[in-house]
Write a protein that holds these residues in place. Structure first.
Motif, PDB file in Angstrom:
ATOM      1  N   UNK A   1       1.274  -2.081   6.838  1.00  0.00           N
ATOM      2  CA  UNK A   1       0.567  -3.209   6.254  1.00  0.00           C
ATOM      3  C   UNK A   1      -1.082  -2.287   6.277  1.00  0.00           C
ATOM      4  N   UNK A   2      -1.374  -1.594   7.517  1.00  0.00           N
ATOM      5  CA  UNK A   2      -2.525  -0.940   7.623  1.00  0.00           C
ATOM      6  C   UNK A   2      -2.776   0.106   6.427  1.00  0.00           C
ATOM      7  N   UNK A   3      -1.574   1.129   6.323  1.00  0.00           N
ATOM      8  CA  UNK A   3      -1.835   1.885   5.100  1.00  0.00           C
ATOM      9  C   UNK A   3      -2.256   1.291   3.871  1.00  0.00           C
ATOM     10  N   UNK A   4      -1.671  -0.022   3.426  1.00  0.00           N
ATOM     11  CA  UNK A   4      -1.565  -0.533   2.146  1.00  0.00           C
ATOM     12  C   UNK A   4      -2.981  -1.185   2.336  1.00  0.00           C
ATOM     13  N   UNK A   5      -3.485  -1.687   3.366  1.00  0.00           N
ATOM     14  CA  UNK A   5      -4.917  -2.150   3.247  1.00  0.00           C
ATOM     15  C   UNK A   5      -6.029  -1.119   3.360  1.00  0.00           C
ATOM     16  N   UNK A   6      -5.775  -0.090   3.630  1.00  0.00           N
ATOM     17  CA  UNK A   6      -6.661   1.087   3.587  1.00  0.00           C
ATOM     18  C   UNK A   6      -6.588   1.754   2.131  1.00  0.00           C
ATOM     19  N   UNK A   7      -5.541   1.770   1.520  1.00  0.00           N
ATOM     20  CA  UNK A   7      -5.501   2.114   0.195  1.00  0.00           C
ATOM     21  C   UNK A   7      -6.036   1.007  -0.571  1.00  0.00           C
ATOM     22  N   UNK A   8      -6.097  -0.218  -0.398  1.00  0.00           N
ATOM     23  CA  UNK A   8      -6.824  -1.360  -1.184  1.00  0.00           C
ATOM     24  C   UNK A   8      -8.323  -1.194  -0.786  1.00  0.00           C
ATOM     25  N   UNK A   9      -8.728  -0.907   0.452  1.00  0.00           N
ATOM     26  CA  UNK A   9     -10.234  -0.617   0.582  1.00  0.00           C
ATOM     27  C   UNK A   9     -10.625   0.421  -0.163  1.00  0.00           C
ATOM     28  N   UNK A  10      -9.876   1.679  -0.085  1.00  0.00           N
ATOM     29  CA  UNK A  10     -10.264   2.776  -0.851  1.00  0.00           C
ATOM     30  C   UNK A  10     -10.394   2.539  -2.347  1.00  0.00           C
ATOM     31  N   UNK A  11      -9.534   1.772  -3.098  1.00  0.00           N
ATOM     32  CA  UNK A  11      -9.713   1.266  -4.427  1.00  0.00           C
ATOM     33  C   UNK A  11     -10.878   0.535  -4.476  1.00  0.00           C
ATOM     34  N   UNK A  12     -11.277  -0.304  -3.714  1.00  0.00           N
ATOM     35  CA  UNK A  12     -12.359  -1.404  -3.749  1.00  0.00           C
ATOM     36  C   UNK A  12     -13.590  -0.467  -3.836  1.00  0.00           C
ATOM     37  N   UNK A  13     -13.783   0.501  -2.617  1.00  0.00           N
ATOM     38  CA  UNK A  13     -14.899   1.345  -2.464  1.00  0.00           C
ATOM     39  C   UNK A  13     -15.260   2.189  -3.798  1.00  0.00           C
TER      40      UNK A  13
END
Length: 97
Positions: free
Chosen positions: A21-33
């Motif tokens: 879940x944390x890895x998915x959130x990290x990828x999501x934040x990378x995409x948003x940034x």
């Protein structure tokens, strides 16, 4: 012993789920940034265009004012029910008439 192994397996599964879940959130934040960064560049370009447009128009203010006044002198007046909204033209008409 069986209960302890069950508890350890359940804990390991929970940790793995949390990690995923944390890895998915990290990828999501990378995409948003990255979207914000690319959008920010576009906003900077649009802002620069508006700034240049504003500088150009502000330096042309006297000429634009004279150009607008030339329309008023030609007779582009707005009357509603006999009321004149272009004072200079109405004053000139009443003085001439």
């Amino acid at each position: 012993s069986g209960l302890v192994l069950h508890w350890i397996n359940a804990s390991n599964e929970a940790i793995l789920r949390e990690r995923r879940d944390l890895e998915e959130m990290g990828q999501d934040w990378d995409r948003r940034f990255s979207e914000v960064a690319v959008g920010g560049i576009r906003l900077e370009v649009v802002g620069l265009i508006w700034l240049l447009f504003g500088v150009i128009l502000s330096t042309w203010a006297p000429e634009l004012s004279q150009f607008a006044d030339s329309f008023r002198e030609v007779g582009a007046q707005a009357t509603v029910g006999g009321l004149c909204f272009c004072d200079n033209i109405c004053d000139n008409q009443f003085e001439a008439g």
